[in-house]
Design a protein around this motif. Structure first.
Motif, short mmCIF file in Angstrom:
data_model
loop_
_atom_site.label_atom_id
_atom_site.label_comp_id
_atom_site.label_asym_id
_atom_site.label_seq_id
_atom_site.Cartn_x
_atom_site.Cartn_y
_atom_site.Cartn_z
N PRO A 1 0.78 -1.25 0.00
CA PRO A 1 0.00 0.00 0.00
C PRO A 1 0.81 1.29 0.00
CG PRO A 1 0.00 -0.95 2.20
CD PRO A 1 0.69 -1.95 1.31
N SER A 2 2.12 1.21 0.20
CA SER A 2 2.90 2.45 0.24
C SER A 2 4.37 2.14 0.02
CB SER A 2 2.72 3.17 1.58
OG SER A 2 3.23 2.37 2.65
N GLY A 3 5.13 3.16 -0.34
CA GLY A 3 6.58 3.03 -0.43
C GLY A 3 7.11 2.31 -1.64
N THR A 4 6.35 2.29 -2.74
CA THR A 4 6.81 1.58 -3.94
C THR A 4 6.86 2.49 -5.17
OG1 THR A 4 4.55 0.84 -4.45
CG2 THR A 4 5.92 -0.63 -3.10
N GLY A 5 6.92 3.78 -4.97
CA GLY A 5 7.04 4.69 -6.10
C GLY A 5 5.85 4.62 -7.04
N PRO A 6 6.09 4.54 -8.35
CA PRO A 6 4.99 4.56 -9.32
C PRO A 6 4.06 3.35 -9.22
CG PRO A 6 7.08 4.10 -10.41
CD PRO A 6 7.42 4.52 -9.02
N ILE A 7 4.51 2.27 -8.58
CA ILE A 7 3.65 1.09 -8.44
C ILE A 7 2.46 1.39 -7.54
CG2 ILE A 7 3.57 -1.33 -7.67
CD1 ILE A 7 6.44 -1.63 -8.55
N ILE A 8 2.56 2.43 -6.72
CA ILE A 8 1.44 2.82 -5.87
C ILE A 8 0.18 3.06 -6.71
CG2 ILE A 8 0.52 4.69 -4.44
CD1 ILE A 8 2.26 2.82 -2.94
N SER A 9 0.36 3.62 -7.91
CA SER A 9 -0.81 3.87 -8.76
C SER A 9 -1.50 2.57 -9.14
CB SER A 9 -0.41 4.65 -10.01
OG SER A 9 0.45 3.89 -10.84
N MET A 10 -0.70 1.49 -9.33
CA MET A 10 -1.28 0.18 -9.62
C MET A 10 -2.07 -0.35 -8.41
SD MET A 10 -0.25 -0.32 -12.69
CE MET A 10 1.08 -0.03 -13.85
N HIS A 11 -1.48 -0.20 -7.22
CA HIS A 11 -2.17 -0.61 -5.99
C HIS A 11 -3.51 0.12 -5.87
CE1 HIS A 11 -2.86 -1.51 -1.73
NE2 HIS A 11 -3.17 -0.23 -1.61
N ASP A 12 -3.45 1.44 -6.04
CA ASP A 12 -4.66 2.24 -5.88
C ASP A 12 -5.73 1.85 -6.89
OD1 ASP A 12 -3.36 3.56 -3.85
OD2 ASP A 12 -2.93 5.36 -5.02
N HIS A 13 -5.30 1.58 -8.13
CA HIS A 13 -6.31 1.25 -9.14
C HIS A 13 -6.87 -0.15 -8.92
CE1 HIS A 13 -8.62 2.34 -12.54
NE2 HIS A 13 -8.20 1.33 -13.27
N GLU A 14 -6.05 -1.07 -8.44
CA GLU A 14 -6.60 -2.38 -8.08
C GLU A 14 -7.70 -2.23 -7.03
OE1 GLU A 14 -3.92 -5.46 -7.00
OE2 GLU A 14 -2.84 -5.45 -8.92
N GLN A 15 -7.46 -1.34 -6.06
CA GLN A 15 -8.48 -1.12 -5.03
C GLN A 15 -9.74 -0.51 -5.63
OE1 GLN A 15 -7.82 -2.49 -2.01
NE2 GLN A 15 -5.99 -3.08 -3.16
N ARG A 16 -9.58 0.40 -6.58
CA ARG A 16 -10.76 0.98 -7.23
C ARG A 16 -11.56 -0.10 -7.96
NH1 ARG A 16 -6.76 4.65 -8.89
NH2 ARG A 16 -6.82 6.58 -7.67
N LEU A 17 -10.86 -0.96 -8.68
CA LEU A 17 -11.56 -1.99 -9.45
C LEU A 17 -12.31 -2.97 -8.55
CD1 LEU A 17 -8.87 -2.69 -12.20
CD2 LEU A 17 -11.05 -1.50 -12.49
N ARG A 18 -11.86 -3.11 -7.33
CA ARG A 18 -12.57 -3.98 -6.38
C ARG A 18 -13.91 -3.37 -5.95
NH1 ARG A 18 -9.40 -8.13 -4.34
NH2 ARG A 18 -7.18 -7.99 -4.88
N GLN A 19 -14.12 -2.10 -6.27
CA GLN A 19 -15.39 -1.45 -5.95
C GLN A 19 -16.47 -1.73 -6.99
OE1 GLN A 19 -14.63 2.78 -5.46
NE2 GLN A 19 -12.69 2.38 -4.40
N LEU A 20 -16.10 -2.35 -8.10
CA LEU A 20 -17.07 -2.63 -9.16
C LEU A 20 -18.08 -3.66 -8.67
CD1 LEU A 20 -14.61 -2.74 -12.18
CD2 LEU A 20 -16.36 -1.00 -11.76
N PRO A 21 -19.25 -3.74 -9.28
CA PRO A 21 -20.27 -4.68 -8.85
C PRO A 21 -19.76 -6.12 -8.83
CG PRO A 21 -21.19 -3.12 -10.40
CD PRO A 21 -19.71 -2.87 -10.38
N PRO A 22 -20.20 -6.94 -7.89
CA PRO A 22 -19.66 -8.29 -7.74
C PRO A 22 -19.89 -9.20 -8.94
CG PRO A 22 -21.58 -7.95 -6.34
CD PRO A 22 -21.20 -6.62 -6.86
N GLU A 23 -20.85 -8.88 -9.78
CA GLU A 23 -21.09 -9.73 -10.95
C GLU A 23 -20.06 -9.49 -12.06
OE1 GLU A 23 -23.87 -6.11 -11.33
OE2 GLU A 23 -23.20 -7.50 -9.76
N MET A 24 -19.22 -8.47 -11.92
CA MET A 24 -18.19 -8.21 -12.92
C MET A 24 -16.97 -9.07 -12.67
SD MET A 24 -18.19 -4.14 -13.72
CE MET A 24 -16.92 -4.46 -14.94
N ASP A 25 -16.35 -9.54 -13.75
CA ASP A 25 -15.12 -10.33 -13.66
C ASP A 25 -13.93 -9.40 -13.91
OD1 ASP A 25 -16.62 -12.66 -13.28
OD2 ASP A 25 -16.79 -13.00 -15.44
N VAL A 26 -13.02 -9.34 -12.94
CA VAL A 26 -11.86 -8.45 -13.02
C VAL A 26 -10.59 -9.26 -12.82
CG1 VAL A 26 -10.71 -6.43 -12.06
CG2 VAL A 26 -13.21 -6.53 -12.10
#
Length: 278
Positions: free
Chosen positions: A95-120
């Motif tokens: 969740p922190s301290g990985t430079g530009p990879i933080i954006s990947m972490h944050d976006h993975e968390q956003r995608l987990r907010q999608l409706p449960p019927e979606m495949d991600v």
């Protein structure tokens, strides 16, 4: 129809081409109409715009990434798509301290907010071979390669074409349900010192040295080269994160996550680019 963002990049363009060859309808998204023209000629529908503009889908690097991520999430929700493949990175679980990879972490968390019927599907790749094209001018100017990663730390490295092929297979086969994480690790782990020697060997310099620098030194060099303070700090932090082991593969190696392209093949392409430098 499958929509591919970043369709003019090395990974995105190969995904588009693979899907088109398989007879799949593709919408190729990018910022430059001229660079999208070849995909249009191959049969793709194209759309031109900025990925941070939610209707189409700052100076601070992380603010830019956050704005882009929110725009993408809005576009996914509004479009009604049911299946998403996100090209993420090894280390995105941190969740922190990985430079530009933080954006990947944050976006993975956003995608987990999608409706449960979606495949991600989160495809977490190792470091891309092609990132080392950035070493071309450094090697020519200083007869060495230099970065803030410790010289002997094994790093999962992978060819963009192998990442693209993993994404294409997933899109064509629809072989996951719910939220799934897969790693794409390359043929083998390679240290920066090993990678430098292999690149050197490809240009007739098997003794080419890798010169590690501190994160602070890298940050200063990037600032001197014209990078913003935010970008320079991000990449300095990344070097330390790889060296310390915060960024590392989570899966044991297996046929499922080990790809075929050897680093030596990329080294030959890198050598051609080196010899073509003006």
């Amino acid at each position: 129809m499958i929509t591919v963002m970043g369709a003019t990049g090395r990974t995105g363009s190969r995904i588009c081409q693979t899907l088109l060859e398989a007879g799949v309808a593709v919408c190729a998204l990018g910022r430059n109409a001229e660079r999208l023209a070849s995909l249009a000629a191959a049969g793709a529908r194209i759309a031109v715009g900025e990925s941070h503009d939610a209707a189409f889908l700052t100076e601070d690097y992380r603010e830019q990434q956050a704005a882009q991520g929110e725009a993408i999430l809005t576009a996914i929700r509004d479009s009604g798509v049911r299946r998403v493949v996100f090209l993420s990175s090894v280390g995105a679980e941190v969740p922190s301290g990985t430079g530009p990879i933080i954006s990947m972490h944050d976006h993975e968390q956003r995608l987990r907010q999608l409706p449960p019927e979606m495949d991600v599907l989160m495809l977490r790749s190792g470091a891309l071979f092609e990132n080392l094209y950035g070493a071309l001018e450094i090697v020519r100017a200083y007869d060495c390669y230099s970065d803030a990663v410790a010289p002997d730390v094994p790093v999962p490295m992978v060819a963009t074409r192998d990442v693209a092929d993993a994404a294409s297979r997933a899109l064509l086969e629809h072989d996951w349900q719910g939220v799934v994480i897969r790693e794409v690790l390359g043929q083998r782990d390679i240290s920066y010192a090993q990678a430098t020697r292999l690149l050197g060997a490809a240009i007739g310099r098997p003794d080419l040295p890798y010169v590690p620098v501190s994160p602070q030194e890298l940050e200063g060099a990037l600032r001197d080269a014209g990078c913003s303070a935010s970008v320079a700090a991000c990449y300095a932090e990344l070097g330390e994160a790889i060296s310390s082991g915060r960024v590392r593969a989570q899966e044991a190696r297996s046929p499922a996550n080990t790809t075929a392209t050897p680093f030596e093949d990329f080294a030959q392409d890198w050598a051609k680019a080196y010899r073509a430098l003006p």
